[in-house]
Design a protein around this motif. Structure first.
Motif, mmCIF file in Angstrom:
data_model
loop_
_atom_site.group_PDB
_atom_site.id
_atom_site.type_symbol
_atom_site.label_atom_id
_atom_site.label_comp_id
_atom_site.label_asym_id
_atom_site.label_seq_id
_atom_site.Cartn_x
_atom_site.Cartn_y
_atom_site.Cartn_z
ATOM 1 N N ILE A 75 0.820 -1.213 0.000
ATOM 2 C CA ILE A 75 0.000 0.000 0.000
ATOM 3 C C ILE A 75 0.856 1.267 0.000
ATOM 4 C CG2 ILE A 75 -1.920 -1.155 1.161
ATOM 5 C CD1 ILE A 75 -1.080 0.160 3.767
ATOM 6 N N SER A 76 2.191 1.090 -0.064
ATOM 7 C CA SER A 76 3.077 2.255 -0.102
ATOM 8 C C SER A 76 3.129 2.831 -1.515
ATOM 9 C CB SER A 76 4.494 1.853 0.334
ATOM 10 O OG SER A 76 5.118 1.071 -0.673
ATOM 11 N N ASN A 77 3.664 4.034 -1.620
ATOM 12 C CA ASN A 77 3.782 4.692 -2.923
ATOM 13 C C ASN A 77 4.914 4.114 -3.771
ATOM 14 O OD1 ASN A 77 1.684 6.499 -2.366
ATOM 15 N ND2 ASN A 77 3.064 7.909 -1.302
ATOM 16 N N GLU A 78 5.776 3.287 -3.150
ATOM 17 C CA GLU A 78 6.947 2.776 -3.853
ATOM 18 C C GLU A 78 6.698 1.436 -4.530
ATOM 19 O OE1 GLU A 78 10.013 2.605 -0.979
ATOM 20 O OE2 GLU A 78 10.079 4.761 -0.631
ATOM 21 N N VAL A 79 5.550 0.836 -4.305
ATOM 22 C CA VAL A 79 5.296 -0.507 -4.826
ATOM 23 C C VAL A 79 5.042 -0.451 -6.330
ATOM 24 C CG1 VAL A 79 2.803 -0.462 -4.488
ATOM 25 C CG2 VAL A 79 4.026 -2.636 -4.400
ATOM 26 N N SER A 80 5.438 -1.522 -7.037
ATOM 27 C CA SER A 80 5.209 -1.579 -8.474
ATOM 28 C C SER A 80 3.868 -2.250 -8.770
ATOM 29 C CB SER A 80 6.327 -2.358 -9.161
ATOM 30 O OG SER A 80 6.254 -3.737 -8.847
ATOM 31 N N TYR A 81 3.309 -1.920 -9.926
ATOM 32 C CA TYR A 81 2.060 -2.549 -10.371
ATOM 33 C C TYR A 81 2.246 -4.054 -10.525
ATOM 34 C CZ TYR A 81 -1.976 -3.622 -13.331
ATOM 35 O OH TYR A 81 -3.122 -4.167 -13.845
ATOM 36 N N PHE A 82 3.438 -4.460 -10.956
ATOM 37 C CA PHE A 82 3.743 -5.880 -11.145
ATOM 38 C C PHE A 82 3.596 -6.651 -9.832
ATOM 39 C CE2 PHE A 82 6.932 -9.291 -10.963
ATOM 40 C CZ PHE A 82 6.482 -10.094 -11.990
ATOM 41 N N VAL A 83 4.142 -6.112 -8.738
ATOM 42 C CA VAL A 83 4.072 -6.796 -7.442
ATOM 43 C C VAL A 83 2.622 -6.889 -6.968
ATOM 44 C CG1 VAL A 83 4.753 -6.686 -5.016
ATOM 45 C CG2 VAL A 83 6.413 -6.118 -6.793
ATOM 46 N N ILE A 84 1.859 -5.815 -7.151
ATOM 47 C CA ILE A 84 0.447 -5.830 -6.760
ATOM 48 C C ILE A 84 -0.298 -6.934 -7.505
ATOM 49 C CG2 ILE A 84 -1.729 -4.549 -6.857
ATOM 50 C CD1 ILE A 84 -0.121 -2.002 -6.401
ATOM 51 N N LYS A 85 -0.085 -7.035 -8.811
ATOM 52 C CA LYS A 85 -0.751 -8.062 -9.609
ATOM 53 C C LYS A 85 -0.310 -9.467 -9.188
ATOM 54 C CE LYS A 85 -3.223 -7.656 -12.482
ATOM 55 N NZ LYS A 85 -4.701 -7.622 -12.444
ATOM 56 N N CYS A 86 0.949 -9.618 -8.853
ATOM 57 C CA CYS A 86 1.439 -10.914 -8.385
ATOM 58 C C CYS A 86 0.704 -11.355 -7.127
ATOM 59 C CB CYS A 86 2.942 -10.849 -8.107
ATOM 60 S SG CYS A 86 3.996 -10.960 -9.571
ATOM 61 N N TRP A 87 0.549 -10.435 -6.161
ATOM 62 C CA TRP A 87 -0.113 -10.804 -4.913
ATOM 63 C C TRP A 87 -1.608 -11.039 -5.104
ATOM 64 C CZ3 TRP A 87 1.593 -12.900 -0.718
ATOM 65 C CH2 TRP A 87 2.960 -12.788 -0.431
ATOM 66 N N GLN A 88 -2.213 -10.335 -6.033
ATOM 67 C CA GLN A 88 -3.607 -10.624 -6.366
ATOM 68 C C GLN A 88 -3.742 -12.043 -6.907
ATOM 69 O OE1 GLN A 88 -4.649 -7.469 -9.092
ATOM 70 N NE2 GLN A 88 -5.214 -6.048 -7.450
ATOM 71 N N GLU A 89 -2.809 -12.438 -7.750
ATOM 72 C CA GLU A 89 -2.850 -13.789 -8.313
ATOM 73 C C GLU A 89 -2.540 -14.838 -7.245
ATOM 74 O OE1 GLU A 89 -0.989 -16.402 -12.010
ATOM 75 O OE2 GLU A 89 -0.589 -14.242 -11.880
ATOM 76 N N ILE A 90 -1.605 -14.522 -6.334
ATOM 77 C CA ILE A 90 -1.292 -15.448 -5.241
ATOM 78 C C ILE A 90 -2.534 -15.727 -4.400
ATOM 79 C CG2 ILE A 90 -0.054 -15.652 -3.044
ATOM 80 C CD1 ILE A 90 2.297 -14.170 -4.438
ATOM 81 N N GLU A 91 -3.257 -14.684 -4.052
ATOM 82 C CA GLU A 91 -4.489 -14.842 -3.257
ATOM 83 C C GLU A 91 -5.515 -15.684 -4.007
ATOM 84 O OE1 GLU A 91 -5.506 -14.015 -0.297
ATOM 85 O OE2 GLU A 91 -4.020 -12.620 0.481
ATOM 86 N N GLU A 92 -5.701 -15.399 -5.286
ATOM 87 C CA GLU A 92 -6.707 -16.113 -6.075
ATOM 88 C C GLU A 92 -6.331 -17.574 -6.289
ATOM 89 O OE1 GLU A 92 -6.973 -13.894 -9.656
ATOM 90 O OE2 GLU A 92 -7.903 -12.122 -8.709
ATOM 91 N N GLN A 93 -5.077 -17.826 -6.667
ATOM 92 C CA GLN A 93 -4.656 -19.179 -7.009
ATOM 93 C C GLN A 93 -4.497 -20.077 -5.787
ATOM 94 O OE1 GLN A 93 -4.518 -20.292 -10.067
ATOM 95 N NE2 GLN A 93 -4.789 -18.323 -11.064
ATOM 96 N N SER A 94 -4.242 -19.476 -4.622
ATOM 97 C CA SER A 94 -4.033 -20.274 -3.404
ATOM 98 C C SER A 94 -5.325 -20.526 -2.640
ATOM 99 C CB SER A 94 -3.032 -19.577 -2.479
ATOM 100 O OG SER A 94 -3.575 -18.366 -1.967
ATOM 101 N N GLY A 95 -6.378 -19.800 -2.996
ATOM 102 C CA GLY A 95 -7.619 -19.919 -2.237
ATOM 103 C C GLY A 95 -7.592 -19.158 -0.924
ATOM 104 N N GLY A 96 -6.588 -18.287 -0.764
ATOM 105 C CA GLY A 96 -6.475 -17.486 0.458
ATOM 106 C C GLY A 96 -5.366 -17.986 1.366
ATOM 107 N N ILE A 97 -4.656 -17.059 1.968
ATOM 108 C CA ILE A 97 -3.534 -17.379 2.858
ATOM 109 C C ILE A 97 -4.062 -17.567 4.282
ATOM 110 C CG2 ILE A 97 -1.342 -16.537 3.792
ATOM 111 C CD1 ILE A 97 -1.182 -14.783 1.192
ATOM 112 N N ILE A 98 -3.630 -18.643 4.940
ATOM 113 C CA ILE A 98 -4.009 -18.890 6.332
ATOM 114 C C ILE A 98 -2.935 -18.296 7.239
ATOM 115 C CG2 ILE A 98 -4.550 -20.618 8.071
ATOM 116 C CD1 ILE A 98 -5.467 -22.470 5.925
ATOM 117 N N SER A 99 -3.333 -17.397 8.117
ATOM 118 C CA SER A 99 -2.389 -16.678 8.968
ATOM 119 C C SER A 99 -2.375 -17.259 10.382
ATOM 120 C CB SER A 99 -2.764 -15.192 9.025
ATOM 121 O OG SER A 99 -2.050 -14.538 10.046
ATOM 122 N N MET A 100 -1.181 -17.547 10.882
ATOM 123 C CA MET A 100 -1.042 -18.040 12.243
ATOM 124 C C MET A 100 -1.425 -16.960 13.252
ATOM 125 S SD MET A 100 2.477 -20.314 11.916
ATOM 126 C CE MET A 100 2.216 -21.359 13.364
#
Length: 259
Positions: free
Chosen positions: A196-221
């Motif tokens: 959510i910082s101003n320094e992040v690239s669009y590529f990284v944002i898209k990667c994490w969107q795909e990670i969330e979608e393809q994994s079915g959601g991250i389980i946090s300890m």
């Protein structure tokens, strides 16, 4: 059926035996900030004793870590490949190599910090933690790392590499129809702040969107600690207690049953 658990110290079960191993154990913490300086000082003082009997201690810790709990609940064999300080690149390599050798398996994969990289030193590959003094690697290794990364590009480059490694593992597992769960211990807060910082690239944002979608959601300890109202969940060095591992193993069993 076999469980292949890949990750860092949170997968390996670091510290779950400290209350048994050390008579001067200072007690558990309700959060990572409680008596942080004193607890960390104590934790670092145990490192020398830990390395004197490392293999035996790690084996005993892994018997209490969440992959072992998960295996007992599901009745599966378990291989715990968690290594303290492990980089995401090594974790991804462990996933691919071990799944290729296994006939029937499910996988748990731990998200670790993007500041951990795999680096050749002393004729072997090591996971180097940028910004931390790793006693297992000589300081000259860090000097070499500093030559590779510049201050202006390090964060963005590491986050891009980190996300790509996770996606590589996910795409590999999905291509083989392997059931898996993606796990966060404590690192996603920092990753989210970067996203959510101003320094992040669009590529990284898209990667994490795909990670969330393809994994079915991250389980946090840490989410499990909050949702289950677990008290004194943190060991002195910041890892999780036996109770957290036990409850988290049951949560993972429920998740895998729904896949």
């Amino acid at each position: 059926m076999k469980i292949i658990a890949c990750g860092d110290s949170f997968t390996s079960g670091d510290e779950v035996l400290d209350d048994v191993l050390y008579p001067n154990f200072p007690g558990y913490r309700s959060d990572t900030h409680q008596n942080a300086q004193a607890c960390m000082k104590w934790h670092l003082s145990t490192k020398k004793k830990r390395h004197a009997n490392y293999d035996n201690i790690v084996a005993r810790e892994q018997e209490l870590a969440f992959p072992s709990v998960l295996g007992k609940i599901l009745g599966y064999d378990m291989v715990n490949l968690g290594v303290s300080g492990c980089s995401q690149q090594v974790i991804t390599n462990d996933v691919i190599r071990n799944v290729m050798e296994a006939e029937d398996c499910v996988v748990t994969m731990n998200i670790t910090g993007p500041n951990r990289i795999m680096f050749p030193y002393d004729n072997q590959w090591n996971s180097v933690i940028l910004g931390h003094a790793n006693p297992d690697i000589h300081n000259s290794a860090f000097t070499s790392v500093d030559r590779i990364f510049t201050l202006n590009t390090t964060d963005l480059m590491l986050h891009e590499m980190h996300a790509i490694y996770i996606l590589n593992a996910i795409n590999f597992l999905r291509s083989r129809s392997i059931k898996f769960v993606l796990i966060d211990s404590v690192f996603m807060t920092g990753i989210h702040n970067f996203l959510i910082s101003n320094e992040v690239s669009y590529f990284v944002i898209k990667c994490w969107q795909e990670i969330e979608e393809q994994s079915g959601g991250i389980i946090s300890m840490t989410d499990v600690i909050r949702d289950k109202h677990i008290q004194d969940a943190y060991c002195p060095g910041g890892h999780f207690s036996k109770e957290v591992h036990s409850i988290f193993g049951a949560v993972l069993a429920d998740r895998l049953a729904k896949l």
